[in-house]
Enzyme design. Structure first.
Site, PDB file in Angstrom:
ATOM      1  N   GLU A   1      -5.829 -12.851   5.876  1.00 15.27           N
ATOM      2  CA  GLU A   1      -6.681 -11.711   5.528  1.00 15.27           C
ATOM      3  C   GLU A   1      -7.981 -12.118   4.838  1.00 15.27           C
ATOM      4  O   GLU A   1      -8.667 -11.263   4.281  1.00 15.27           O
ATOM      5  CB  GLU A   1      -5.908 -10.754   4.612  1.00 15.27           C
TER       6      GLU A   1
ATOM      7  N   ASP B   1      -9.260  -6.557   5.669  1.00 16.56           N
ATOM      8  CA  ASP B   1      -9.537  -7.511   4.599  1.00 16.56           C
ATOM      9  C   ASP B   1     -10.293  -8.725   5.122  1.00 16.56           C
ATOM     10  O   ASP B   1     -11.185  -9.243   4.444  1.00 16.56           O
ATOM     11  CB  ASP B   1      -8.232  -7.948   3.930  1.00 16.56           C
TER      12      ASP B   1
ATOM     13  N   HIS C   1       0.807  -1.221   0.000  1.00 14.87           N
ATOM     14  CA  HIS C   1       0.000   0.000   0.000  1.00 14.87           C
ATOM     15  C   HIS C   1       0.843   1.276   0.000  1.00 14.87           C
ATOM     16  O   HIS C   1       0.295   2.368  -0.172  1.00 14.87           O
ATOM     17  CB  HIS C   1      -0.938   0.008   1.205  1.00 14.87           C
TER      18      HIS C   1
END
Length: 256
Positions: A152, A178, A50
């Site tokens: 996740e 997630d 990210h």
């Protein structure tokens, strides 16, 4: 910095059921890394999933972290052979791998991180072995870099018994956003279903003697202590960007 010694130190803490607390970087600047490296964490993960990091920035970021005696980890964008090789060749002491959902997937990632005979990663001169100067010593280190799998997705929870049996796994780290999204309950962390999934993950980690981790995003020592008390051992404490925006907010003050 002695990277194998730092890896051994983290493994020793986790084996003794003691917490290893690190932090997280999303701002791609060596000065930020230098500040984070001097902050006393066991490790700092450079977020390549990210964060806006380029591969050619990694050596300078890792050098800056190492100045403070902090182990550099890479949170990969994905667990491909290319991602594993580039991060580790640049000098990461290990990887945090997103979206692990099966034992077979984790085995592929593990093998992509290890030099033969333990794995299938390409062998060569790189910053990790000072471009060949420390090649022989790195041959040993490259047999088992630190390996953390991110859990996740609810499918990963269903397959967790098998995932936790994979040789070479040092810890898992839960990705709550997630995971909750995969359950159709995005960010509903107080729901009974999500809490039940978290409890199940912790229970299985204890059964298999694998450390369970998570990310304490907001810098709150009370929350950190509570998570450790609950049994989480591999913990990322906040993020460079969160530290910054919490400190930079304009203060409220009365007008004269």
């Amino acid at each position: 910095m002695n990277r194998p010694e730092k890896i051994f130190g983290i493994r020793k803490l986790l084996a003794a059921n003691l917490p290893s607390v690190g932090s997280w970087m999303q701002i791609p600047h060596a000065s930020i890394a230098e500040i984070m490296g001097q902050a006393g964490y066991d490790w700092v993960a450079v977020d390549m999933e990210h964060g806006a990091f380029a591969v050619n920035q990694l050596p300078d970021l890792f050098r800056a972290l190492e100045l403070g005696g902090t182990l550099s980890l890479a949170r990969l964008a994905e667990g491909s052979f290319k991602d594993c090789k580039q991060a580790l060749d640049a000098g990461a002491g290990g990887v945090i791998v997103p979206m692990i959902e099966s034992a077979s997937q984790l085995i592929q990632v593990r093998d992509a991180c290890r030099w033969p005979p333990a794995g299938k990663r390409g062998v060569g001169f790189s910053r990790a072995n000072l471009f060949g100067k420390h090649f022989d010593a790195y041959c040993i280190e490259a047999q088992a870099p630190l390996l953390v799998a991110m859990i996740e997705h609810i499918c990963a929870v269903e397959n967790l018994d098998e995932i936790l049996c994979v040789e070479g796994l040092d810890a898992i780290m839960i990705g709550p956003y997630d995971l909750s999204a995969s359950m159709g309950q995005t960010a509903k962390f107080e729901s009974s279903e999500f809490i039940s999934a978290m409890d199940h993950i912790l229970k299985l980690c204890r059964k298999h003697h694998i450390s369970c981790g998570l990310h304490v995003v907001m810098p709150d020592v009370a929350i950190l202590q509570q998570r450790i008390k609950e049994g989480y051992l591999f913990i990322a404490y906040s993020i460079d960007s969160v530290f910054l925006h919490q400190s930079v907010e304009k203060p409220q003050y009365p007008l004269p």
